[in-house]
Structures are given as C-alpha cells and as structure tokens.
Design an enzyme around this catalytic site. Structure first.
Site, mmCIF file in Angstrom:
data_model
loop_
_atom_site.group_PDB
_atom_site.id
_atom_site.type_symbol
_atom_site.label_atom_id
_atom_site.label_comp_id
_atom_site.label_asym_id
_atom_site.label_seq_id
_atom_site.Cartn_x
_atom_site.Cartn_y
_atom_site.Cartn_z
ATOM 1 N N HIS A 72 -33.862 60.597 29.344
ATOM 2 C CA HIS A 72 -33.356 59.473 30.135
ATOM 3 C C HIS A 72 -32.895 59.986 31.486
ATOM 4 O O HIS A 72 -32.237 61.025 31.576
ATOM 5 C CB HIS A 72 -32.233 58.728 29.418
ATOM 6 C CG HIS A 72 -31.180 59.604 28.822
ATOM 7 N ND1 HIS A 72 -31.384 60.324 27.666
ATOM 8 C CD2 HIS A 72 -29.925 59.902 29.235
ATOM 9 C CE1 HIS A 72 -30.287 61.005 27.368
ATOM 10 N NE2 HIS A 72 -29.388 60.779 28.317
ATOM 11 N N HIS A 102 -30.503 59.149 34.453
ATOM 12 C CA HIS A 102 -29.386 58.314 34.898
ATOM 13 C C HIS A 102 -29.589 57.968 36.373
ATOM 14 O O HIS A 102 -29.811 58.878 37.186
ATOM 15 C CB HIS A 102 -28.055 59.065 34.786
ATOM 16 C CG HIS A 102 -27.635 59.440 33.401
ATOM 17 N ND1 HIS A 102 -26.654 58.761 32.707
ATOM 18 C CD2 HIS A 102 -28.045 60.434 32.579
ATOM 19 C CE1 HIS A 102 -26.464 59.335 31.525
ATOM 20 N NE2 HIS A 102 -27.298 60.355 31.418
ATOM 21 N N ASP A 111 -26.398 51.404 31.387
ATOM 22 C CA ASP A 111 -25.680 52.320 30.496
ATOM 23 C C ASP A 111 -24.483 51.585 29.878
ATOM 24 O O ASP A 111 -23.788 50.827 30.540
ATOM 25 C CB ASP A 111 -25.205 53.541 31.295
ATOM 26 C CG ASP A 111 -24.776 54.685 30.397
ATOM 27 O OD1 ASP A 111 -25.439 55.735 30.435
ATOM 28 O OD2 ASP A 111 -23.768 54.535 29.671
HETATM 29 P P1 DGP Z 1 -26.418 61.740 28.102
HETATM 30 O O1 DGP Z 1 -25.034 62.308 28.017
HETATM 31 O O2 DGP Z 1 -27.137 62.172 29.363
HETATM 32 O O3 DGP Z 1 -27.232 61.956 26.848
HETATM 33 O O4 DGP Z 1 -26.204 60.165 28.270
HETATM 34 C C1 DGP Z 1 -26.429 59.209 27.276
HETATM 35 C C2 DGP Z 1 -25.964 57.893 27.835
HETATM 36 O O5 DGP Z 1 -26.443 56.862 27.001
HETATM 37 C C3 DGP Z 1 -24.442 57.714 27.897
HETATM 38 O O6 DGP Z 1 -24.055 57.534 29.246
HETATM 39 C C4 DGP Z 1 -24.148 56.470 27.084
HETATM 40 C C5 DGP Z 1 -25.497 55.828 26.941
HETATM 41 N N1 DGP Z 1 -25.725 55.155 25.681
HETATM 42 C C6 DGP Z 1 -25.581 55.675 24.433
HETATM 43 N N2 DGP Z 1 -25.921 54.777 23.500
HETATM 44 C C7 DGP Z 1 -26.310 53.653 24.171
HETATM 45 C C8 DGP Z 1 -26.796 52.379 23.763
HETATM 46 O O7 DGP Z 1 -26.947 52.075 22.586
HETATM 47 N N3 DGP Z 1 -27.096 51.500 24.751
HETATM 48 C C9 DGP Z 1 -26.946 51.798 26.080
HETATM 49 N N4 DGP Z 1 -27.256 50.846 26.955
HETATM 50 N N5 DGP Z 1 -26.498 52.999 26.502
HETATM 51 C C10 DGP Z 1 -26.184 53.901 25.556
#
Ligand code: DGP
Length: 115
Positions: free
Chosen positions: A101, A103, A31
C-alpha cells in the site's frame, strides 16, 4: 502474494472502505487512522506483499500506482501544496498490513526525517 489480509477483503468487497479511486488494477481508499487531513491508501488489487515483489512481476503496475497516487492528490487538492508518498516495508518500517500500500499523505506541513 498474500491474499489473506484486510486489504484483500476490501478488494473482494467483503470489508467496507471509503473508496476514492478505482481502476481495473488499482484501488484507493481512505486510511482508517488518518495521520493528516488527507490520508489515502493506494493498493494494487492483486495481493503483492511488497513493492519489490510487484516490480519483479509487473513493473508497469508500479507506474500505475504512482499515477493513481497523483490522481488522488490532485482530486484532494494537495497536488500543488505538496504531499508525501510512503511505502512501509517490513517490520522495522512498521508495515502492519502485508498487502502493498502506498500512503498518500498531505494537507498539512510535514517534518523530515520521519521518526
Ligand atoms: P502500514 O503501517 O504502512 O502497514 O499502514 C497500514 C495502514 O492501514 C494504517 O495506517 C491503518 C490502515 N488500515 C488498517 N486496517 C484498515 C482497514 O480495515 N481499513 C482502512 N481503510 N484502513 C486500514
């Protein structure tokens, strides 16, 4: 299905990610905004928006996602100490990316309930 998200672009190789696990159907990467020492996102490569949508279409793939999450936790050394799997779904749960996704969060003690 929602193919037009940042995670779809990561699957397509159009956006870089720190990948930690990959199969034909599943991808896991760190993340960008980690909330704990270990914070990895496990996604189906197909752009299902929610777990319910995936479960209705490909129930076996839910099992693959959970197995992948456990592989990630084991590789990160937190399978024994404990970890949390979180699937935020919809606006009130703060789902910000409309590509399912899971976590995988661990490496520190966590409180309950979540805020
Ligand atoms: P949620 O709130 O459950 O939709 O979490 C989305 C997560 O995705 C958040 O913790 C940040 C992560 N995230 C958003 N954009 C990117 C990205 O471009 N790359 C990565 N590795 N993580 C991302």
């Amino acid at each position: 299905m929602n193919p037009d998200t940042i995670f779809g672009k990561i699957v397509a190789g159009e956006v870089p990610a720190d990948k930690v696990y990959e199969t034909d159907n599943v991808l896991a990467f760190r993340d960008l905004q980690p909330q704990a020492p270990v914070h990895v996102l496990v996604i189906p490569k197909k752009p299902y928006q929610t777990a319910a949508e995936l479960a209705a279409a490909e129930p076996a793939l839910i099992g693959e996602l959970i197995a992948a999450a456990h592989e990630v936790a084991t590789a990160a050394g937190i399978a024994e100490t404990g970890y949390r799997l979180v699937v935020n779904t919809g606006k009130d749960a703060n789902q910000t990316v409309d590509h399912l996704h899971v976590h995988v969060i661990g490496g520190r003690a966590m409180s309950w309930p979540p805020g």
